[in-house]
Structure formats: C-alpha cells, structure tokens
Design an enzyme around this catalytic site. Structure first.
Site, short mmCIF file in Angstrom:
data_model
loop_
_atom_site.label_atom_id
_atom_site.label_comp_id
_atom_site.label_asym_id
_atom_site.label_seq_id
_atom_site.Cartn_x
_atom_site.Cartn_y
_atom_site.Cartn_z
N GLY A 166 0.78 -1.23 0.00
CA GLY A 166 0.00 0.00 0.00
C GLY A 166 0.81 1.28 0.00
O GLY A 166 0.33 2.31 0.48
N ASN B 206 1.51 3.11 -2.59
CA ASN B 206 0.80 4.09 -3.44
C ASN B 206 -0.42 4.63 -2.72
O ASN B 206 -0.71 5.83 -2.78
CB ASN B 206 0.40 3.45 -4.77
CG ASN B 206 1.56 3.41 -5.73
OD1 ASN B 206 1.89 4.41 -6.35
ND2 ASN B 206 2.22 2.27 -5.81
N LEU C 280 -9.75 -9.09 -10.35
CA LEU C 280 -10.41 -8.47 -11.50
C LEU C 280 -11.67 -7.74 -11.02
O LEU C 280 -12.41 -8.24 -10.17
CB LEU C 280 -10.77 -9.55 -12.52
CG LEU C 280 -10.97 -9.08 -13.96
CD1 LEU C 280 -9.72 -8.37 -14.48
CD2 LEU C 280 -11.30 -10.26 -14.85
N ILE C 281 -11.89 -6.55 -11.56
CA ILE C 281 -13.04 -5.74 -11.15
C ILE C 281 -14.29 -6.24 -11.88
O ILE C 281 -14.27 -6.37 -13.10
CB ILE C 281 -12.78 -4.26 -11.50
CG1 ILE C 281 -11.51 -3.75 -10.81
CG2 ILE C 281 -13.97 -3.38 -11.16
CD1 ILE C 281 -11.55 -3.77 -9.30
N ASN D 45 -6.18 2.98 -12.71
CA ASN D 45 -5.21 2.02 -12.19
C ASN D 45 -3.82 2.53 -12.51
O ASN D 45 -3.64 3.34 -13.43
CB ASN D 45 -5.42 0.66 -12.86
CG ASN D 45 -4.47 -0.41 -12.33
OD1 ASN D 45 -4.23 -0.48 -11.12
ND2 ASN D 45 -3.92 -1.21 -13.21
N HIS E 147 0.12 1.08 -13.36
CA HIS E 147 0.89 -0.12 -13.70
C HIS E 147 2.38 0.26 -13.76
O HIS E 147 2.72 1.30 -14.33
CB HIS E 147 0.43 -0.68 -15.05
CG HIS E 147 1.06 -2.00 -15.36
ND1 HIS E 147 0.65 -3.18 -14.76
CD2 HIS E 147 2.10 -2.33 -16.16
CE1 HIS E 147 1.41 -4.17 -15.20
NE2 HIS E 147 2.29 -3.69 -16.04
N ASP F 117 -5.15 -4.22 -17.42
CA ASP F 117 -4.18 -3.30 -18.00
C ASP F 117 -4.51 -2.84 -19.42
O ASP F 117 -3.62 -2.52 -20.20
CB ASP F 117 -2.76 -3.92 -18.01
CG ASP F 117 -2.33 -4.33 -16.62
OD1 ASP F 117 -2.77 -3.70 -15.65
OD2 ASP F 117 -1.56 -5.30 -16.51
N GLU G 166 5.82 6.49 -9.37
CA GLU G 166 4.42 6.20 -9.01
C GLU G 166 3.93 7.14 -7.92
O GLU G 166 2.86 7.74 -8.02
CB GLU G 166 4.29 4.76 -8.50
CG GLU G 166 4.51 3.72 -9.57
CD GLU G 166 4.15 2.33 -9.10
OE1 GLU G 166 3.54 1.61 -9.87
OE2 GLU G 166 4.49 1.96 -7.96
C1 GRF Z 1 2.53 -0.80 -7.80
O1 GRF Z 1 3.74 -1.06 -8.44
C2 GRF Z 1 1.46 -0.56 -8.81
O2 GRF Z 1 1.95 -0.02 -10.00
C3 GRF Z 1 0.93 -1.94 -9.08
O3 GRF Z 1 0.98 -2.58 -7.82
C4 GRF Z 1 2.03 -2.02 -7.04
C5 GRF Z 1 1.46 -1.69 -5.70
O4 GRF Z 1 2.48 -1.34 -4.79
N1 GRF Z 1 -0.38 -1.90 -9.66
P1 GRF Z 1 2.11 -0.74 -3.37
O5 GRF Z 1 1.30 -1.76 -2.63
O6 GRF Z 1 1.36 0.52 -3.62
O7 GRF Z 1 3.43 -0.48 -2.71
#
Ligand code: GRF
Length: 190
Positions: free
Chosen positions: A15, A17, A90-91, A105, A107, A148, A177
């Site tokens: 978590g 992000n 999957l949503i 999302n 990626h 994606d 990110e």
């Molecule tokens: C991130 O690299 C994001 O791009 C991908 O999953 C990862 C999540 O990382 N979809 P975190 O849990 O936010 O550290």
C-alpha cells in the site's frame, strides 16, 4: 454529485501508493480519501489507512461480485471515484460500467509492454531487465474489464542502465508512481 469528491482506494498489498495518495489528500479542500477496500485481511495498506484515519473494508471476491451488497458499501461512503493501487482481483463488470472514466489504475511499466495477467510486482521489472530495455516507467490508465487495457491517461519514463537489477529498477519506478499517481487523480477530479 457533491462538491467534495470521495475516493476509494482498492489495494491488496503493502500500500505504498495508497499511502502516497492518502498523504497528498490529507488536508485537501475538495477531495477526500473516504475508504480503503482490500481483499486481503493482512494487507499492509490497512495500517496506512489507520495512520490516516481512513475507514477500511475487507471484501471477498464473492462479496465484490454481489452488486447490491458492494454498491451499498460504496454508496455508504459516497464514493464517486476509485483508484486501484495494487489490487490483485479483477473488477466485476457492473463496477467497471458504474465507474466508467471514474476508475483508474497504475501499472509499473510502459503499457502495452509488460502488462496483462501475471505481470505484476517484481515479475514486471525482471522481464524489463531480461529484455535489456533501456527505459521503463509507469502507466496510469482507466479501468476496463480486461487487465491493463484501458485508455492511458499518463505515462512517465525512466532510464534503465546496463547492469541495473530488477530491485533497482523497481525503486526508480516506485518513486515515479508516488510522485505522479496522486497528481493525476487530483487533475482528473479538478
Ligand atoms: C505498484 O507497483 C502498482 O503499480 C501496481 O501494484 C504495485 C502496488 O504497490 N499496480 P504498493 O502496494 O502501492 O506499494
């Protein structure tokens, strides 16, 4: 739609992000992270949510597939925007349709390269290094019912130097990110 936007973050793992997003909007006038949704009762994201006093809900695949139930959960928290941040499920189609252009999302690669089923976490960066790519990056995109594949909103690149390891590449990508995901969400809601 109310003036204050209510975001839900869906995450299954550490978590970081989610944390960057909660931090960014902690004192925001118009955007509030109102809920963290996870499918993993042990996810690290739950601790970050506690840190920012954001309510959490753990849902099974079955509960999320139950439109009446899960819609009522999101309505309870007035959710009008969803940010997926490492959500490993999957949503369901009803949710994709309900949140069309209001669900995004992130990626950790330059889609369409290194995306799709099985391309997550360190697998992505290992594949990038094995292919001797000279650059990688992030893609923030709308969510569709296929992994994606939604329309890209923003991509940011970073160089991959000869001999760099997947762990080193992951660290660079993660920095991008955390910098860009909150900003893009803010832009989309402004
Ligand atoms: C991130 O690299 C994001 O791009 C991908 O999953 C990862 C999540 O990382 N979809 P975190 O849990 O936010 O550290």
């Amino acid at each position: 739609m109310s003036a204050l936007h209510h975001i839900a973050i869906f995450a299954s793992g550490t978590g970081t992000n989610a944390r960057a997003i909660m931090q960014h909007f902690a004192n925001h006038m118009a955007i509030k992270v109102a809920l963290v949704v996870t499918n993993n009762a042990n996810a690290g994201v739950l601790n970050f949510a506690d840190e920012f006093n954001v309510p959490t809900v753990v849902v099974s695949r079955k509960e999320m597939a139950d439109e009446a139930y899960f819609t009522s959960v999101l309505d309870l928290y007035k959710i009008d925007f969803i940010a997926l941040a490492g959500f490993m499920q999957l949503i369901p189609l009803y949710l994709v349709k309900k949140f069309e252009h209001r669900m995004v999302n992130i990626h950790p690669a330059l889609l369409p390269k290194y995306g799709g089923k099985g391309m997550y976490g360190m697998y992505v960066h290992e594949a990038v290094c094995s292919a001797r790519e000279t650059e990688t990056g992030i893609t923030i995109h709308y969510v569709t019912e296929h992994y994606d594949e939604g329309a890209p909103i923003l991509q940011k690149q970073v160089n991959v130097l000869p001999g760099e390891t997947p762990v080193q590449v992951a660290a660079k990508v993660q920095k991008l990110e955390h910098e860009w995901y909150p900003k893009v969400i803010e832009q989309l809601l402004s």
